[in-house]
Design a protein around this motif. Structure first.
Motif, PDB file in Angstrom:
ATOM      1  N   GLU A  81     -73.082 -54.031  83.780  1.00  0.00           N
ATOM      2  CA  GLU A  81     -72.675 -52.620  83.775  1.00  0.00           C
ATOM      3  C   GLU A  81     -72.591 -52.080  82.351  1.00  0.00           C
ATOM      4  N   MET A  82     -72.031 -52.884  81.444  1.00  0.00           N
ATOM      5  CA  MET A  82     -71.925 -52.437  80.058  1.00  0.00           C
ATOM      6  C   MET A  82     -73.306 -52.257  79.435  1.00  0.00           C
ATOM      7  N   GLY A  83     -74.201 -53.195  79.716  1.00  0.00           N
ATOM      8  CA  GLY A  83     -75.556 -53.061  79.188  1.00  0.00           C
ATOM      9  C   GLY A  83     -76.261 -51.831  79.719  1.00  0.00           C
ATOM     10  N   GLN A  84     -76.048 -51.529  81.012  1.00  0.00           N
ATOM     11  CA  GLN A  84     -76.675 -50.347  81.607  1.00  0.00           C
ATOM     12  C   GLN A  84     -76.134 -49.066  80.973  1.00  0.00           C
ATOM     13  N   LYS A  85     -74.815 -49.032  80.702  1.00  0.00           N
ATOM     14  CA  LYS A  85     -74.229 -47.842  80.091  1.00  0.00           C
ATOM     15  C   LYS A  85     -74.746 -47.652  78.666  1.00  0.00           C
ATOM     16  N   VAL A  86     -74.863 -48.763  77.931  1.00  0.00           N
ATOM     17  CA  VAL A  86     -75.388 -48.656  76.566  1.00  0.00           C
ATOM     18  C   VAL A  86     -76.839 -48.182  76.595  1.00  0.00           C
ATOM     19  N   TYR A  87     -77.610 -48.719  77.538  1.00  0.00           N
ATOM     20  CA  TYR A  87     -79.013 -48.311  77.646  1.00  0.00           C
ATOM     21  C   TYR A  87     -79.120 -46.825  78.025  1.00  0.00           C
ATOM     22  N   ASN A  88     -78.247 -46.374  78.938  1.00  0.00           N
ATOM     23  CA  ASN A  88     -78.283 -44.971  79.360  1.00  0.00           C
ATOM     24  C   ASN A  88     -77.797 -44.032  78.267  1.00  0.00           C
ATOM     25  N   ARG A  90     -78.774 -43.795  75.373  1.00  0.00           N
ATOM     26  CA  ARG A  90     -79.859 -43.300  74.526  1.00  0.00           C
ATOM     27  C   ARG A  90     -80.297 -41.901  74.942  1.00  0.00           C
ATOM     28  N   SER A  91     -80.256 -41.614  76.256  1.00  0.00           N
ATOM     29  CA  SER A  91     -80.639 -40.271  76.703  1.00  0.00           C
ATOM     30  C   SER A  91     -79.662 -39.231  76.177  1.00  0.00           C
ATOM     31  N   GLY A  92     -78.367 -39.613  76.108  1.00  0.00           N
ATOM     32  CA  GLY A  92     -77.395 -38.693  75.532  1.00  0.00           C
ATOM     33  C   GLY A  92     -77.635 -38.460  74.054  1.00  0.00           C
ATOM     34  N   ILE A  93     -77.986 -39.516  73.334  1.00  0.00           N
ATOM     35  CA  ILE A  93     -78.275 -39.373  71.901  1.00  0.00           C
ATOM     36  C   ILE A  93     -79.502 -38.488  71.694  1.00  0.00           C
ATOM     37  N   TYR A  94     -80.552 -38.736  72.497  1.00  0.00           N
ATOM     38  CA  TYR A  94     -81.741 -37.882  72.408  1.00  0.00           C
ATOM     39  C   TYR A  94     -81.391 -36.422  72.697  1.00  0.00           C
ATOM     40  N   GLY A  95     -80.523 -36.221  73.697  1.00  0.00           N
ATOM     41  CA  GLY A  95     -80.149 -34.857  74.061  1.00  0.00           C
ATOM     42  C   GLY A  95     -79.404 -34.148  72.948  1.00  0.00           C
ATOM     43  N   VAL A  96     -78.470 -34.840  72.294  1.00  0.00           N
ATOM     44  CA  VAL A  96     -77.702 -34.233  71.204  1.00  0.00           C
ATOM     45  C   VAL A  96     -78.617 -33.914  70.025  1.00  0.00           C
ATOM     46  N   LEU A 137     -67.491 -28.538  63.090  1.00  0.00           N
ATOM     47  CA  LEU A 137     -68.875 -28.599  63.575  1.00  0.00           C
ATOM     48  C   LEU A 137     -68.998 -29.566  64.744  1.00  0.00           C
ATOM     49  N   ILE A 138     -68.361 -30.727  64.658  1.00  0.00           N
ATOM     50  CA  ILE A 138     -68.430 -31.719  65.724  1.00  0.00           C
ATOM     51  C   ILE A 138     -67.803 -31.175  67.007  1.00  0.00           C
ATOM     52  N   VAL A 139     -66.651 -30.542  66.891  1.00  0.00           N
ATOM     53  CA  VAL A 139     -65.968 -29.994  68.067  1.00  0.00           C
ATOM     54  C   VAL A 139     -66.823 -28.927  68.740  1.00  0.00           C
ATOM     55  N   ALA A 140     -67.378 -28.019  67.953  1.00  0.00           N
ATOM     56  CA  ALA A 140     -68.194 -26.945  68.517  1.00  0.00           C
ATOM     57  C   ALA A 140     -69.473 -27.487  69.137  1.00  0.00           C
ATOM     58  N   LEU A 141     -70.108 -28.454  68.475  1.00  0.00           N
ATOM     59  CA  LEU A 141     -71.323 -29.046  69.023  1.00  0.00           C
ATOM     60  C   LEU A 141     -71.051 -29.712  70.366  1.00  0.00           C
ATOM     61  N   ALA A 142     -69.965 -30.462  70.445  1.00  0.00           N
ATOM     62  CA  ALA A 142     -69.637 -31.149  71.699  1.00  0.00           C
ATOM     63  C   ALA A 142     -69.387 -30.146  72.817  1.00  0.00           C
ATOM     64  N   GLY A 143     -68.614 -29.098  72.539  1.00  0.00           N
ATOM     65  CA  GLY A 143     -68.321 -28.108  73.568  1.00  0.00           C
ATOM     66  C   GLY A 143     -69.553 -27.369  74.042  1.00  0.00           C
ATOM     67  N   CYS A 144     -70.369 -26.901  73.100  1.00  0.00           N
ATOM     68  CA  CYS A 144     -71.563 -26.137  73.477  1.00  0.00           C
ATOM     69  C   CYS A 144     -72.610 -27.021  74.142  1.00  0.00           C
ATOM     70  N   TYR A 145     -72.785 -28.244  73.646  1.00  0.00           N
ATOM     71  CA  TYR A 145     -73.790 -29.135  74.235  1.00  0.00           C
ATOM     72  C   TYR A 145     -73.461 -29.442  75.687  1.00  0.00           C
ATOM     73  N   HIS A 146     -72.230 -29.830  75.953  1.00  0.00           N
ATOM     74  CA  HIS A 146     -71.857 -30.176  77.331  1.00  0.00           C
ATOM     75  C   HIS A 146     -71.850 -28.937  78.229  1.00  0.00           C
ATOM     76  N   GLY A 147     -71.542 -27.780  77.664  1.00  0.00           N
ATOM     77  CA  GLY A 147     -71.622 -26.559  78.460  1.00  0.00           C
ATOM     78  C   GLY A 147     -73.050 -26.261  78.883  1.00  0.00           C
ATOM     79  N   MET A 148     -74.000 -26.483  77.992  1.00  0.00           N
ATOM     80  CA  MET A 148     -75.405 -26.216  78.304  1.00  0.00           C
ATOM     81  C   MET A 148     -75.992 -27.255  79.258  1.00  0.00           C
ATOM     82  N   GLN A 149     -75.313 -28.391  79.448  1.00  0.00           N
ATOM     83  CA  GLN A 149     -75.815 -29.429  80.352  1.00  0.00           C
ATOM     84  C   GLN A 149     -75.336 -29.255  81.786  1.00  0.00           C
ATOM     85  N   VAL A 150     -74.495 -28.254  82.036  1.00  0.00           N
ATOM     86  CA  VAL A 150     -73.964 -28.045  83.393  1.00  0.00           C
ATOM     87  C   VAL A 150     -75.086 -27.611  84.329  1.00  0.00           C
ATOM     88  N   LYS A 151     -75.112 -28.211  85.502  1.00  0.00           N
ATOM     89  CA  LYS A 151     -76.071 -27.812  86.529  1.00  0.00           C
ATOM     90  C   LYS A 151     -75.590 -28.339  87.867  1.00  0.00           C
TER      91      LYS A 151
END
Length: 370
Positions: free
Chosen positions: A111-118, A120-126, A318-332
């Motif tokens: 499970e930990m390996g799967q979460k670490v592997y997944n 990467r998509s979050g890093i690419y997204g940011v 900058l970090i706080v604003a980036l986190a808030g706006c990024y996760h807001g734009m990912q809502v679907k």
């Protein structure tokens, strides 16, 4: 007119009972007898459905389930009804509903390996989102008339001015606690006077900016994610694109600029209020006059401690604003996603701020500002 669903229990001559079903066993009629049928304790040797006039899949399911629970023989004279019963019986299964579980010493690393592997998509997204912001800034530099000045001023008011009371109260209490607890410990060594040094350095260098960033993350970072996420659900973001407006320029950039700039002012404000809280404790508990405490701060706190806090503040904003706006734009999808993304925005922002604070502590120590 449909006949009512009926049943009766008859002696089978061998010490058991036979359940005889009659009438119409349809979804519209079965509700009158289904509870009574399943309350029969049995044992039943057979279920006779020869008297049924009409049956659908609901009625057939009831009959097949009763036969399965009582391990009874199904008796049917009508071929059409028998076909329905056979079809329902084939759809059932008697497999174990509990799947086999992998041993915990294998499952946890997997499970930990799967979460670490997944991750990467979050890093690419940011990284991609940050790239969109840079492109948005470049576009605004080429077309200054499109800069959303009113939105920026509004966000500066919401992030900064509206947060002054709560951040001021929090910082004042932090200063009080640091001074009181520090004085108790330093008293053991007869060094209560060094409480001034403790309050001044720790608030200007660390706690003033750090606690402000955590408060802004919980207050403004969550608001950014919720506001933009709701606009995504109501398709307002898509409407902006349709009329030729860039959501990055209209929604994201004003929030990032406001949070980055206001964090500098809020961090400085929080440090000053915390020092005032320490001075109050010095006046009431340590016998150090209020203004003497403040004058002493100027003597014992190096100037670079103030610069350390002021350098960290815009990065945290900058970090706080980036986190808030990024996760807001990912809502679907649905409204539940808004709550999930808002939580992720706050948690990821606070985590990133603390990690960066540790990095800054090591960095400034290495450059001689320790």
């Amino acid at each position: 007119m449909e006949a009512a669903a009926q049943y009766s229990l008859e002696d089978d001559g061998a010490g058991g009972e036979r359940l005889v079903l009659s009438g119409s066993y349809l979804i519209s009629t079965i509700g009158f007898v289904d509870h009574e049928l399943f309350d029969i304790e049995g044992p039943l040797s057979a279920i006779d459905v020869s008297g049924i006039e009409q049956i659908d899949t609901t009625g057939a399911y009831i009959a097949v389930r009763l036969a399965s629970e009582h391990d009874a023989e199904m008796r049917c004279a009508d071929p059409s009804i028998q076909r329905v019963l056979n079809a329902i019986d084939r759809t059932g299964h008697r497999a174990d509903l509990t799947p086999p579980r992998i041993a915990v010493w294998k499952r946890v690393p997997m499970e930990m390996g799967q979460k670490v592997y997944n991750a990467r998509s979050g890093i690419y997204g940011v990284i991609g989102f940050f790239g969109q912001i840079l492109l948005g800034f470049a576009s605004l530099l080429r077309h200054p008339s499109r800069f959303p000045m009113k939105a920026l001023v509004r966000q500066m008011e919401l992030v900064g001015v509206a947060a002054l009371p709560i951040i001021g109260l929090m910082s004042f209490l932090i200063g009080v606690v640091i001074a009181q607890q520090g004085a108790v410990q330093l008293e053991q060594f007869g060094a209560e006077a060094l409480t001034v040094n403790l309050v001044g350095r720790i608030t200007l260098r660390e706690l003033g900016v750090l606690m402000t960033a955590i408060m802004v993350a919980g207050r403004s970072g969550s608001a950014f994610a919720a506001q933009i996420g709701t606009m995504k659900l109501t398709e307002e973001v898509d409407a902006m694109r349709t009329i030729g407006l860039s959501p990055i320029e209209v929604l994201v950039i004003p929030r990032i600029l406001a949070c980055t700039f206001m964090m500098v002012l809020l961090g400085f404000y929080a440090s000053m209020v915390a020092i005032v809280g320490g001075a109050v404790v010095g006046q009431l508990a340590l016998g150090i006059p209020f203004f003497t405490f403040l004058e002493r701060i100027q003597e014992v706190v190096p100037t670079y401690d103030l610069w350390v806090g002021l350098i960290k503040a815009p990065v945290f904003g900058l970090i706080v604003a980036l986190a808030g706006c990024y996760h807001g734009m990912q809502v679907k999808g649905n409204s539940e996603e808004v709550g999930k993304r808002t939580t992720l925005a706050v948690v990821s922002a606070i985590f990133a701020v603390i990690v960066l604070d540790a990095f800054f502590a090591v960095f400034f120590t290495e450059v001689g500002w320790g």
